[in-house]
Design a protein around this motif. Sequence first.
Motif, PDB file in Angstrom:
ATOM      1  N   PRO A  10       0.967  -1.287   0.075  1.00 37.85           N
ATOM      2  CA  PRO A  10      -0.107  -0.043   0.106  1.00 37.85           C
ATOM      3  C   PRO A  10       0.793   1.302  -0.094  1.00 37.85           C
ATOM      4  O   PRO A  10       1.796   1.436   0.701  1.00 37.85           O
ATOM      5  N   LEU A  12       2.629   2.731  -1.995  1.00 34.38           N
ATOM      6  CA  LEU A  12       3.887   2.582  -2.730  1.00 34.38           C
ATOM      7  C   LEU A  12       3.543   3.000  -4.331  1.00 34.38           C
ATOM      8  O   LEU A  12       4.644   3.707  -4.994  1.00 34.38           O
ATOM      9  N   ARG A  18       5.275  10.974  -2.695  1.00 33.84           N
ATOM     10  CA  ARG A  18       5.046  10.724  -1.236  1.00 33.84           C
ATOM     11  C   ARG A  18       6.142  10.872  -0.371  1.00 33.84           C
ATOM     12  O   ARG A  18       7.148  10.130  -0.420  1.00 33.84           O
ATOM     13  N   TYR A  23      11.253   8.722   1.536  1.00 31.47           N
ATOM     14  CA  TYR A  23      11.150   7.500   0.419  1.00 31.47           C
ATOM     15  C   TYR A  23      11.971   7.866  -0.870  1.00 31.47           C
ATOM     16  O   TYR A  23      12.104   6.912  -1.685  1.00 31.47           O
ATOM     17  N   ASN A  71       8.112  -5.567  -0.661  1.00 31.53           N
ATOM     18  CA  ASN A  71       7.869  -4.501   0.175  1.00 31.53           C
ATOM     19  C   ASN A  71       6.386  -4.311   0.489  1.00 31.53           C
ATOM     20  O   ASN A  71       5.576  -3.778  -0.396  1.00 31.53           O
ATOM     21  N   GLY A  73       4.908  -2.430   2.495  1.00 35.49           N
ATOM     22  CA  GLY A  73       4.464  -1.198   3.172  1.00 35.49           C
ATOM     23  C   GLY A  73       3.940  -1.486   4.579  1.00 35.49           C
ATOM     24  O   GLY A  73       4.800  -2.104   5.384  1.00 35.49           O
ATOM     25  N   ALA A  74       3.072  -0.761   4.921  1.00 35.15           N
ATOM     26  CA  ALA A  74       2.413  -0.532   6.196  1.00 35.15           C
ATOM     27  C   ALA A  74       2.058  -2.208   6.512  1.00 35.15           C
ATOM     28  O   ALA A  74       2.140  -2.460   7.842  1.00 35.15           O
ATOM     29  N   HIS A  77       3.964  -4.317   9.263  1.00 29.43           N
ATOM     30  CA  HIS A  77       3.729  -4.199  10.750  1.00 29.43           C
ATOM     31  C   HIS A  77       2.394  -4.634  11.186  1.00 29.43           C
ATOM     32  O   HIS A  77       2.530  -4.640  12.406  1.00 29.43           O
ATOM     33  N   HIS A  97      12.726  -2.754   1.966  1.00 34.13           N
ATOM     34  CA  HIS A  97      12.098  -1.305   2.367  1.00 34.13           C
ATOM     35  C   HIS A  97      13.110  -0.221   2.145  1.00 34.13           C
ATOM     36  O   HIS A  97      14.527  -0.302   2.085  1.00 34.13           O
ATOM     37  N   LEU A  98      12.512   0.737   1.616  1.00 31.40           N
ATOM     38  CA  LEU A  98      13.146   2.098   0.867  1.00 31.40           C
ATOM     39  C   LEU A  98      13.853   2.581   2.285  1.00 31.40           C
ATOM     40  O   LEU A  98      15.146   3.070   2.337  1.00 31.40           O
ATOM     41  N   SER A  99      13.020   2.856   3.167  1.00 26.08           N
ATOM     42  CA  SER A  99      13.587   3.554   4.331  1.00 26.08           C
ATOM     43  C   SER A  99      14.129   2.609   5.381  1.00 26.08           C
ATOM     44  O   SER A  99      13.930   1.310   5.168  1.00 26.08           O
ATOM     45  N   ARG A 104      12.925   4.515  12.729  1.00 24.84           N
ATOM     46  CA  ARG A 104      11.753   5.359  12.578  1.00 24.84           C
ATOM     47  C   ARG A 104      10.871   5.177  13.848  1.00 24.84           C
ATOM     48  O   ARG A 104      11.304   4.914  14.920  1.00 24.84           O
ATOM     49  N   ARG A 108       6.979   0.864  13.758  1.00 23.29           N
ATOM     50  CA  ARG A 108       7.703   0.230  12.614  1.00 23.29           C
ATOM     51  C   ARG A 108       8.709  -0.641  12.800  1.00 23.29           C
ATOM     52  O   ARG A 108       9.385  -1.237  12.117  1.00 23.29           O
TER      53      ARG A 108
END
Length: 142
Positions: A10, A12, A18, A23, A71, A73-74, A77, A97-99, A104, A108
């Motif tokens: 989600p 991405l 964004r 990112y 990836n 996304g959220a 988690h 993950h990009l980050s 963070r 996360r």
Amino acid sequence: MPTLHILNGPNLNLLGTREPGIYGASSLADIEQMCRSHAPGFNITFRQSNSEGQLVDWIQQASDSAGIILNAGAYTHTSVAIYDAIRAIDAPVIEVHLSNPHARETFRHHSYISLAARGVICGFGAKSYTLAIDAVAGLETA
Ligand code: DQA
């Protein structure tokens, strides 16, 4: 040619606009192009969905492939369903993950994906994806 699935979760689809400070400036189409030129030896499918169930379906369908770069996304988690899907298939899953989620917010820091993934690459921006391709290529030749 071995098939490699690159699955994106989600939000991405919004990469490029964004939170670029977190990112990066690359769009998802830019990352797809980068992956395709980095992996000429693989037949690549590159997909994105905002839906948890769609990601579960794609993971199940990729069971016999050379690998999945995911990836989530959220959902990383939150998703026991994606965790179960990864455990249910044969293909190795590389979590990307990009980050760097560990640098963070606390929510996360936990990943359901990591519990089932073959390995994790995070924090390198779009390069996390090409590093993950190298990891799958290494498994192929190991
Ligand atoms: C992300 C990190 C997640 O925590 C976040 O929810 C995302 C993107 C990343 O690539 O850095 O949507 O997976």
